[in-house]
Design an enzyme around this catalytic site. Structure first.
Site, short mmCIF file in Angstrom:
data_model
loop_
_atom_site.label_atom_id
_atom_site.label_comp_id
_atom_site.label_asym_id
_atom_site.label_seq_id
_atom_site.Cartn_x
_atom_site.Cartn_y
_atom_site.Cartn_z
N ARG A 38 0.83 -1.21 0.00
CA ARG A 38 0.00 0.00 0.00
C ARG A 38 0.86 1.25 0.00
NH1 ARG A 38 -4.54 -2.28 3.78
NH2 ARG A 38 -6.05 -2.88 2.21
N LYS A 204 -17.33 -16.97 0.91
CA LYS A 204 -18.77 -16.82 1.17
C LYS A 204 -19.54 -16.15 0.04
CE LYS A 204 -18.35 -16.49 6.16
NZ LYS A 204 -18.45 -15.60 7.31
N GLY A 357 -8.36 -8.54 -2.12
CA GLY A 357 -7.07 -8.85 -1.51
C GLY A 357 -6.55 -10.23 -1.81
N GLY A 380 -12.67 -4.11 0.14
CA GLY A 380 -14.06 -3.67 0.35
C GLY A 380 -14.50 -2.66 -0.69
P1 ADP Z 1 -11.07 -12.03 -1.79
O1 ADP Z 1 -10.25 -11.45 -0.67
O2 ADP Z 1 -10.24 -12.26 -3.03
O3 ADP Z 1 -12.31 -11.22 -2.03
P2 ADP Z 1 -12.41 -13.86 0.00
O4 ADP Z 1 -11.88 -13.09 1.15
O5 ADP Z 1 -13.86 -13.81 -0.26
O6 ADP Z 1 -11.57 -13.47 -1.34
O7 ADP Z 1 -12.08 -15.41 0.19
C1 ADP Z 1 -10.77 -15.88 0.31
C2 ADP Z 1 -10.72 -17.10 1.17
O8 ADP Z 1 -11.60 -18.10 0.70
C3 ADP Z 1 -9.35 -17.70 1.16
O9 ADP Z 1 -8.77 -17.56 2.43
C4 ADP Z 1 -9.59 -19.16 0.79
O10 ADP Z 1 -8.81 -20.05 1.56
C5 ADP Z 1 -11.04 -19.33 1.07
N1 ADP Z 1 -11.60 -20.47 0.29
C6 ADP Z 1 -11.62 -20.59 -1.05
N2 ADP Z 1 -12.14 -21.78 -1.40
C7 ADP Z 1 -12.46 -22.44 -0.26
C8 ADP Z 1 -13.03 -23.72 0.06
N3 ADP Z 1 -13.37 -24.57 -0.92
N4 ADP Z 1 -13.19 -24.03 1.36
C9 ADP Z 1 -12.84 -23.18 2.32
N5 ADP Z 1 -12.31 -21.94 2.11
C10 ADP Z 1 -12.11 -21.58 0.83
#
Ligand code: ADP
Ligand code: MG
Length: 400
Positions: A38, A204, A357, A380
């Protein structure tokens, strides 16, 4: 459209006090910065202003000190780091407002940079106190907001300060980083080159429901991976074993599938194991064959192939969220394959945008980050933009 720093004639900057809100919210352990991304992303704007001879006053938050000074969230180590990157001494004020700040500004010569202490040591920052915003606005008639990572919040040091500066007859403009983020995450997706494909994954559905709803009517394909896919599997009546599922979102997943029809793609196979841990033995199964004791940790090889092909054939791609638990090597393959496919597509002139992220970290891990058109610096804020929301840190700026 909002006014940008790049629209301002540089000759108007020499000798002028310029307030800059950046996002220097970096992780610090024992006084050491463990990831300076950052800070490096903020350098473009700070260097431009310093080179133009402005007297630069930098505001930033760090962590969540909840309105009181907490030494572990001091920006002092960041001032040292900034000095090194900028190649000139960056002064530090141990408060963000008051007489010490005014005195330090008096001492600034052309091109000098002053970093103020964490704005969130003051309770008025997150509560968007108009008096605090006015106190800052008295320091300068030019405010540059470059804090994309904080642009989805209406705080005194972001939208409050912009409004206060404008109310006094000054200008509030977007810094170079903010301008770039908006160009990629908002403007480029208004009228995308087609095929336009979105790849969504992560933990999620609930955190990304607005993004899915906003993108669905626009995309030619929405490729779902990560734990998010499991909730859709349940909506299809499939067994997901001990995998992460959001029980309370199953109906929502079913509605989305109905609305999207063939444009929504789900994994056809999965990498499963008894536990999601490093070094475990994994198996590849069709999505219909997940056992009651299985945990889904990644998309399978057939899905990797299908998704990678869709990404390579697209002209515009937005990716948010990893395809599996990419932090663990045995579940990283799906995410790495998508990252590589996206990099290949970008090499062939596809516009490839990573928002968020963990997906950015995944592109780094895959060694392809520098081939991607744009990797957003804000989690976010980028999700809000992809969901079509407007950001207070942006709407508060001077109109172009
Ligand atoms: P981003 O930061 O790119 O928006 P998220 O924060 O929504 O992504 O999700 C990232 C997390 O999702 C990671 O820590 C990853 O380990 C988890 N994840 C991805 N696939 C699975 C899965 N099949 N089961 C459990 N956790 C998962
Ligand atoms: Mg995340």
């Amino acid at each position: 459209m909002k006014k940008n720093l790049s629209d301002i004639d540089r000759s108007r900057l020499r000798g002028r006090v310029v307030l800059v809100r950046t996002d220097l919210n970096v992780p610090v352990e024992d006084g050491r910065i463990t990831d300076d991304q950052r800070i490096r992303a903020s350098m473009l704007t700070l260097r431009l202003l310093s080179d133009a001879g402005a007297r630069v006053v930098v505001l930033s938050h760090m962590g969540r000190p909840k309105g009181q000074p907490r030494p572990e969230f001091s920006l002092a180590p960041v001032a040292d780091h900034l000095s090194r990157l900028l190649g000139r001494t960056v002064a530090f004020a141990s408060s963000a407002v008051g007489s010490e700040v005014r005195a330090a500004i008096e001492n600034l010569e052309e091109g000098d940079v002053l970093l103020l202490e964490n704005t969130r040591f003051l309770p008025g920052d997150t509560s968007n106190d108009p008096e605090l915003a006015s106190a800052w606005a008295e320091l300068s008639d030019l405010f540059v907001n470059d804090a994309f990572g904080a642009a989805h919040r209406a705080h005194a040091s972001t939208s409050g300060l912009a409004e206060a500066v404008i109310a006094r007859g000054g200008e509030a403009v977007a810094g170079l980083l903010l301008e770039r983020e908006l160009r990629y995450l908002a403007d480029a997706l208004q009228d995308p080159d087609r095929p336009f494909v979105a790849v969504l994954g992560g933990a999620k559905i609930s955190g990304k429901i607005d993004v899915i709803s906003a993108l669905l009517p626009k995309v030619d394909g929405l490729l779902i991976g990560g734990a998010m896919a499991n909730t859709f599997f349940r909506a299809m009546g499939l067994e997901t074993g001990n995998s992460l599922v959001e029980e309370d979102r199953i109906d929502m997943a079913r509605d989305l599938m109905g609305e999207a029809g063939e444009r929504l793609l789900l994994p056809v196979d999965c990498v499963v194991a008894d536990e999601i841990e490093s070094g475990v033995e994994t198996r590849v199964v069709a999505r219909e064959s997940v056992g009651p004791g299985d945990r889904i940790g990644d998309i399978g090889p057939e899905t990797r192939r299908l998704y990678a092909q869709r990404v390579r054939d697209a002209r515009t791609v937005v990716w948010n969220g990893p395809m599996g638990v990419f932090e663990i090597d045995v579940f990283a393959e799906g995410t790495i394959e998508i990252a590589r496919a996206l990099a290949d597509a970008c090499d062939a002139d596809t516009l490839g945008i990573i928002g968020g992220g963990d997906s950015g970290a995944a592109a780094e891990k895959a060694g392809v980050a520098d081939r991607i058109s744009h990797i957003s610096t804000g989690g976010g804020a980028s999700l809000e933009l992809l969901a079509g929301a407007s950001l207070p840190g942006v709407t508060s700026l001077t109109d172009a």
